[in-house]
Design an enzyme around this catalytic site. Structure first.
Site: not given
Length: 428
Positions: A22-23, A121, A126-129, A311, A403
């Site tokens: 999936k990833n 989440c 989990r920032p997108v900076d 994970d 998921r």
């Protein structure tokens, strides 16, 4: 809402085919935005997150065609002749953080993009900076307004040296895709090294991109004016592999994992062998069973690849809850990733949490109980615990499982597990 009931104490025996990753599949799907030509992905798992990404790409103008299951697994065919929209809306992005991976490809191809901020989440922020800082280094103008990332690159993206302050798989993927269509050379320093990064680089290279260093901490991308189509086989899911290795061990079973790759799990396998799990290569993949008697406690610390994957942490905790002796499990990647602990303790596990570490004292037998999934990996840790528990465990909120695990109850049932999915009855 579905629930799963598992009666424990049955050893798993048989063969399980490992699904496509999936990833790996999610960024590969986003890469279809980089070309007008056809991108065919083989071995794509049937999962809720894959459906969400397909829906998002459809909104953006990508045609998505399923070609069924063949020798190379399920194939999805993508074609983005024209981009119909450059807006990734909140309603879809909120369902799956990987939706932010359309930002780099859209910006590189169209010169503008508007993508909802994914927000937090269950397992922490989990920032997108790092994504945004990298795109700004490549010449993008970025504003955050009304919960959306509004990105512009009116003169196109330019190659740049981008040094990540910490390792980020998503940022590495997003910027690698953006750089594939940028003008000049881009260097990603302190890049993620996961197998999924290598898989994306291999696909982009097949599409005509010029990429060196994937799998190392420095990746160089020389941008092209356009990319072609390609056919690419998605790698097997290493997290599903590790999960089923632990399912065999916790149930005292004997499984053959068809298509599994040991080279993607060297550190976890090292620890599992130390704990008493036999993992041997066979012609079709891997054979897994207990090496000799009861499992033994072992310590782990989660780290970026090639370390012990975060994970797999929850699954390992369930396994150690049934081992002899004590184990120390330290989580260094995400905060709030011990939410499975109270549920495991409901099943009799002896776990004490101290900040980012959990001390697990193994017990000979867990007890069945009603439990609730809190996130994807926590949910499967409860499945593992249920396989080893006395009595019938009822697992609620199993949509988390859907998921990331393709047909998990079917795969386990085919190997002897007493596992049934049912829907909750609705009060009249």
């Amino acid at each position: 809402m579905d629930k799963i009931k598992i009666t424990g104490g049955v050893p798993l025996n048989g063969t399980i085919r490992i699904s496509g990753s999936k990833n790996a599949a999610l960024p590969l799907m986003a890469a279809s935005l980089l070309t007008r030509k056809t991108l065919c992905l083989e071995n794509v798992p049937q999962l809720a997150d894959i459906r969400t990404m397909s829906e998002l790409l459809g909104l953006l103008g990508v045609s998505v065609e399923e070609r069924g299951n063949g020798p190379s697994g399920r194939s999805l065919v993508f074609r983005a002749d024209e981009i119909a929209s450059t807006v990734a809306p909140y309603d879809l992005v909120r369902k799956m953080r990987a939706s932010v991976l359309v930002l780099g490809p859209l910006l590189a191809r169209q010169g503008h993009a508007e993508v909802s901020l994914p927000g937090g989440c269950a397992i922490g922020t989990r920032p997108v900076d790092l994504h945004l800082g990298g795109l700004e280094a490549m010449g993008a103008q970025i504003e955050l307004a009304d919960g959306y990332i509004q990105a512009q690159a009116p003169n196109g993206l330019k190659g740049a040296e981008i040094i990540f302050s910490n390792v980020s798989v998503g940022a590495t993927e997003n910027l690698m895709m953006a750089a594939a269509l940028a003008e000049g050379e881009t260097r990603l320093v302190n890049a993620a090294r996961e197998p999924e990064i290598v898989d994306l680089a291999n696909c982009l290279t097949a599409m005509g991109a010029d990429i060196e260093g994937a799998g190392k901490d420095e990746i160089t991308i020389r941008g092209r004016a356009s990319l072609a189509g390609a056919t690419h086989h998605v790698i097997p899911d290493r997290i599903e592999t590790g999960t089923f290795v632990m399912a065999a061990a916790i149930s005292d079973g004997d499984l053959c994992l068809e298509g599994a790759r040991a080279d993607h799990l060297e550190k976890p396998f090292q620890v599992l062998r130390q704990a008493g799990v036999a993992i041997d290569p066979v012609e079709t993949g891997l054979r897994v069973r207990r090496a000799n008697g009861p499992l033994q406690g072992a310590d782990i610390m989660t780290e970026a690849f090639p370390g012990f994957a975060t994970d797999l942490q929850a699954q390992f905790m369930a396994l150690m809850a049934t081992a002899e002796g004590a184990s120390m499990i330290t989580e260094t990647i995400f905060e709030n990733r011990f939410m499975h602990v109270p549920e495991l303790m409901r099943m009799g596990a002896d776990i004490t949490v101290h900040g980012a570490s959990a001390l697990v004292r193994g017990r000979q037998r867990l007890k069945a109980a009603p439990v609730m999934a809190t996130d994807l990996r926590a949910s499967v840790s409860l499945v593992l615990a249920a396989l080893a528990a006395e009595g019938e465990t009822e697992l609620n909120r199993v949509y988390h499982l859907d998921r990331g695990y393709e047909r998990i109850e079917e795969k386990l049932a085919a190997c002897g597990a007493s596992i049934v999915r049912s829907k909750e009855s609705t009060p009249s």
